[in-house]
Design a protein around this motif. Structure first.
Motif, short mmCIF file in Angstrom:
data_model
loop_
_atom_site.label_atom_id
_atom_site.label_comp_id
_atom_site.label_asym_id
_atom_site.label_seq_id
_atom_site.Cartn_x
_atom_site.Cartn_y
_atom_site.Cartn_z
N SER A 16 -6.25 12.86 5.73
CA SER A 16 -5.40 11.87 6.40
C SER A 16 -5.28 12.18 7.89
N ASN A 17 -4.25 11.66 8.52
CA ASN A 17 -4.19 11.70 9.98
C ASN A 17 -2.98 12.41 10.57
N ARG A 18 -2.01 12.77 9.75
CA ARG A 18 -0.81 13.42 10.30
C ARG A 18 -0.47 14.68 9.53
N GLY B 144 2.96 -3.82 11.52
CA GLY B 144 4.08 -2.88 11.61
C GLY B 144 3.66 -1.52 11.10
N ASP B 145 2.69 -0.95 11.79
CA ASP B 145 2.12 0.32 11.35
C ASP B 145 1.31 0.90 12.49
N SER B 146 1.55 2.16 12.80
CA SER B 146 0.94 2.72 14.01
C SER B 146 -0.57 2.88 13.91
N HIS B 147 -1.11 2.93 12.70
CA HIS B 147 -2.55 3.11 12.57
C HIS B 147 -3.34 1.80 12.65
N THR B 148 -2.67 0.76 13.12
CA THR B 148 -3.34 -0.51 13.38
C THR B 148 -4.48 -0.33 14.38
N GLY C 220 -5.26 -2.99 -1.20
CA GLY C 220 -5.67 -1.70 -0.65
C GLY C 220 -4.86 -1.39 0.57
N ILE C 221 -5.20 -0.28 1.24
CA ILE C 221 -4.51 0.08 2.46
C ILE C 221 -4.79 -0.99 3.50
N VAL C 222 -3.75 -1.43 4.17
CA VAL C 222 -3.85 -2.58 5.07
C VAL C 222 -4.98 -2.42 6.08
N HIS C 223 -5.19 -1.21 6.59
CA HIS C 223 -6.24 -1.02 7.61
C HIS C 223 -7.63 -0.86 7.00
N VAL C 224 -7.67 -0.76 5.70
CA VAL C 224 -8.97 -0.71 5.04
C VAL C 224 -9.40 -2.12 4.65
N GLY D 47 -4.33 3.15 -2.54
CA GLY D 47 -3.04 3.10 -1.86
C GLY D 47 -2.95 4.21 -0.83
N CYS D 48 -1.80 4.29 -0.15
CA CYS D 48 -1.62 5.31 0.89
C CYS D 48 -1.44 6.70 0.29
N SER D 49 -0.75 6.75 -0.83
CA SER D 49 -0.67 7.96 -1.63
C SER D 49 -0.16 9.16 -0.85
N MET D 50 -0.88 10.27 -0.96
CA MET D 50 -0.44 11.56 -0.42
C MET D 50 -0.53 11.64 1.10
N CYS D 51 -1.00 10.56 1.74
CA CYS D 51 -0.99 10.56 3.20
C CYS D 51 0.43 10.65 3.72
N LEU D 52 1.35 9.93 3.06
CA LEU D 52 2.75 10.05 3.47
C LEU D 52 3.67 10.28 2.30
N ALA D 53 3.11 10.36 1.08
CA ALA D 53 3.91 10.79 -0.07
C ALA D 53 5.17 9.96 -0.27
N ASP E 69 0.79 -1.23 0.00
CA ASP E 69 0.00 0.00 0.00
C ASP E 69 0.83 1.29 0.00
N HIS E 70 1.89 1.31 0.79
CA HIS E 70 2.61 2.57 0.98
C HIS E 70 3.27 3.10 -0.30
N ASN E 71 3.88 2.20 -1.07
CA ASN E 71 4.65 2.62 -2.25
C ASN E 71 3.84 2.63 -3.55
N GLY F 217 6.71 18.04 6.77
CA GLY F 217 7.24 17.20 5.69
C GLY F 217 6.47 15.93 5.43
N ARG F 218 5.39 15.69 6.13
CA ARG F 218 4.67 14.43 5.99
C ARG F 218 4.22 14.21 4.53
N GLN F 219 3.67 15.24 3.92
CA GLN F 219 3.14 15.08 2.55
C GLN F 219 4.15 15.51 1.49
N GLY G 183 -8.46 10.71 0.96
CA GLY G 183 -7.94 9.34 0.98
C GLY G 183 -7.38 9.01 2.34
N SER G 184 -6.56 7.95 2.41
CA SER G 184 -5.87 7.44 3.61
C SER G 184 -6.74 6.51 4.44
N CYS G 185 -6.08 5.76 5.34
CA CYS G 185 -6.81 4.80 6.18
C CYS G 185 -7.75 5.48 7.15
N THR G 186 -7.70 6.80 7.27
CA THR G 186 -8.64 7.51 8.13
C THR G 186 -9.97 7.74 7.40
S1 SF4 Z 1 -1.53 6.45 7.85
FE1 SF4 Z 1 -1.29 6.84 5.70
S2 SF4 Z 1 0.60 5.78 5.20
FE2 SF4 Z 1 -0.07 4.93 7.15
S3 SF4 Z 1 -1.32 3.15 6.61
FE3 SF4 Z 1 -2.70 4.89 6.76
S4 SF4 Z 1 -2.86 5.65 4.67
FE4 SF4 Z 1 -1.06 4.36 4.76
#
Ligand code: SF4
Lengths: 193, 472
Positions: free
Chosen positions: B429-431, B128-132, B107-111, B407-413, B64-66, B435-437, B346-349
């Protein structure tokens, strides 16, 4: 993992709170599949400008901190993403010990797993250390066995590391090997499901 | 009667494999989600020690991230490409199911975890992702871990965990019209701070939480980590069971009824005690916009940006000044006067079907301001498909949005979807970290509705007024 018992080293002060792991190591460097070599990217966007030129105004670029091995920072250090690349970058850059009033939970765990000692010290204590390190070449001795920090000028502070983490750090354990000694219990648990 | 317990204690007790004095508990992990960024070094660690994955059947991977969101088969950056290929090789070598780039489940792992029914009440879930923490919406104990812990779970299906303290975030009343789950969680973080959850697992309770849909609950739990809490959860109820029924990995028929019975018993007991309780009134929550460089730096849409001179401590003053400088804002400026260059939905949020529907309802028949570049990135390929079946893609495209792949896309660019230096983005997104985006990018976190309205107006507007003009 390298055991850590006692360490004497130069202090680098970074007087900011809520330093997140995106600052410690930006995402463009998370694409590598290796564990080594992340030190060059530590605090990248603070150390380098958009064209990759060293920013002279960022303190870590001051040659006087070149050999620093103890990082002192503000509260909630390592918040945000779970990326273990953050402790990898700190360690690869040369930091063995971090001192801050508080840490994000995941970051703290990641440090322990990599043999980095992350010490929680009172806000006042941290302020004192930052002031000294900003104004002089300042060294500290950290003793994990005795859980005490000292300098040569009479500063002394105690700290606490949870017993299990302390043992892991002192012995440099491979945690998976420890867990696998309980494999029978894991199997029992699975069979009971 | 036995002592009343919270759902957190119940799940914990059901998963303890081994206890020893002066040690954390050894906790069994039911589901391990894996993605390409935080796993390669873990698999390499296994290989170096000659270890196997203990339960590939309890492990599930995706990319998802890349992932590029324009042409998903053209990955420009060779390092990204290598990372994705490495995941594929690792999954093959260790026998782990993978929703690959060309898989309809990707898709995004948390979706996708919830979508596929992998996420269920009472499970312990790690990634291995804080938004678990997102998966906590189902009454699961779900938390992010680092790569060493990923390796540990792969090898042992367990983790050493210290029993967390419990924190009840009680949300009274009901959210007003035009006020979303995103506004609620932003308001909670703004009120109590980005550290208040550190060391805790949060349970969200109260009438406003009960009224939320599953997708809205995921939005709330997703951002628990932005308050410092590794996990945030909601006791399961009918809303949860209705969402789960019929999903691929959820038990069927009689087994489902039995599962529901078990799940019902998980909910926090009447009279259970928490280590800490905080309360917030949902009626008072307004649409939120972040102005600074962490999610707690957040104000209602009709407020002004803080003034460092009014800060109570020197530290706070410095923090505000630095954030204002980075964000290119001046003290006391109304947030509604801030003009934006980009919009990211977008993003898992906030990338689920209901998010896209709500955003589409705002932009329908309107045009994105010509100074704004706006993209919609669905959270998964199946959401993308479902949205297209409803014609949402057409609504977005006609309004001037770009319609992308999941994908994660512009959430973390991490892919090519980057906000350029100094430019400003309204993001769902959530952060909003520096420099996040993108290096030098300025992020303002908002709800999908607020992002959609901002795309049309080119600046932040109160979506509640926007909707009135729309209907009148
Ligand atoms: S916070 Fe952003 S980068 Fe992390 S899993 Fe969710 S969409 Fe992907």
């Amino acid at each position: 993992m390298e055991p850590i018992r006692k360490h004497k080293g130069l202090v680098y002060p970074l007087n900011r709170s809520n330093i997140d792991t995106d600052q410690i190591i930006p995402k463009q460097f998370l694409k590598r599949i290796e564990r080594q070599g992340f030190g060059q990217f530590l605090f990248y966007n603070w150390r380098f400008d958009d064209d990759g030129i060293r920013r002279e105004d960022f303190s870590l670029n001051d040659p006087k901190y070149d050999n620093a091995s103890i990082l002192v920072a503000g509260e909630n250090f390592g918040c945000g993403s779970s990326r273990e690349h953050a402790p990898w970058a700190l360690q690869d850059y040369g930091f063995k010990i971090i001192i801050a009033p508080s840490y994000a939970d995941i970051f703290y765990n990641n440090c322990v797993k990599n043999g980095i000692l992350a010490i929680k010290l009172s806000e006042k204590g941290v302020e004192q250390l930052i002031e000294k390190a900003e104004t002089s070449t300042y060294e500290l001795t950290v003793d994990l066995e005795k859980q005490v920090i000292q300098d040569s000028e009479g500063f002394e502070a105690t700290f606490e590391v949870p017993a299990y983490h302390r043992e892991m750090l002192l012995n440099g354990w491979d945690e998976i090997a420890v867990t696998l000694t309980h494999e029978d219990k894991i199997s029992q648990y699975e069979q009971a499901q | 009667m036995s002592q009343p317990k919270t759902i957190i204690e119940k799940i914990w007790e059901q998963h303890v494999v081994h206890v020893e004095p002066n040690k954390p508990d050894l906790l069994y992990i039911d589901l391990h989600l894996v993605h390409e960024v935080t796993s390669p070094q873990a698999f390499e660690g296994l290989r170096m020690q000659g270890r196997k994955v203990r339960r590939p059947d309890r492990t599930f991977a995706t990319m998802d991230h890349n992932v590029p969101t324009l042409d998903r088969y053209f990955i420009k950056d060779p390092v990204s490409k290598k990372q994705m290929e490495t995941l594929k090789e690792n999954c093959e070598e260790f026998g782990i199911p993978l929703a690959d780039i060309d898989h309809p489940d990707q898709g995004i792992v948390h979706v996708i975890g919830p979508e596929l029914g992998l996420t269920q009440p009472g499970k312990t879930i790690v990634c291995g992702d804080s938004h678990t923490s997102t998966h906590g919406a189902f009454g699961a104990l779900a938390f992010g871990i680092g790569t060493s812990e990923v390796e540990h779970v792969l090898a042992t299906q367990t983790l050493w965990q210290t029993k967390p303290k419990t924190l009840n975030v009680k949300v009274n009343g009901q959210l007003g019209t035009g006020v979303t789950a995103k506004d609620l969680i932003l308001a909670i973080i703004a009120k109590f701070g980005v550290r208040f959850g550190t060391g805790y697992v949060v349970e969200y309770t109260g009438d406003a939480i009960r009224s939320l849909s599953m997708e809205e609950r995921m939005t709330v739990c997703n951002m628990s980590i932005e308050a410092g809490a590794r996990a945030g959860l909601i006791s399961p109820d009918e809303t949860t069971f209705n969402y789960l029924k019929g999903r691929r990995h959820v038990p069927k028929g009689k087994d489902f009824d039995e599962a529901v019975e078990k799940w019902q018993a998980l909910a926090t007991d009447e009279g259970a005690e928490y280590d800490t309780t905080v309360e917030i009134d949902a009626n008072e929550v307004e649409p939120q916009v972040t102005w600074g460089t962490n999610p707690g730096m957040c104000i209602p849409i009709n407020a002004t940006v803080p003034n460092p001179d009014k800060a109570s401590t020197k530290n706070e003053k410095d923090e505000i000044s630095r954030a204002l400088e980075y964000m290119g804002l001046t003290a006391d400026q109304p947030i509604s006067s801030v003009e934006i260059d980009h919009v990211f939905i977008g993003s898992c949020t906030n990338s689920r079907l209901s998010d896209l529907r709500k955003a589409a309802s705002i932009v329908e028949g309107k045009k994105v301001k010509d100074t704004v570049q706006a993209i919609v990135v669905p959270g998964s390929q199946s959401i993308k498909l479902a949205a297209e079946e409803e014609g949402l893609d057409v609504i977005f495209k006609e309004a001037g949005f770009q319609w992308r792949e999941a994908g994660c896309s512009m959430c973390l660019a991490m892919n090519d979807d980057i906000v350029p230096y100094g430019e400003r983005c309204a993001s769902t997104s959530n952060r909003n970290f520096e420099g996040r985006q993108g290096n030098g990018a300025r992020t303002h976190l908002v709800s999908p509705e607020m992002a959609a309205a901002a795309a049309i107006e080119g600046r932040f507007v109160d979506v509640r007024k926007f909707a009135t003009t729309l209907s009148s």
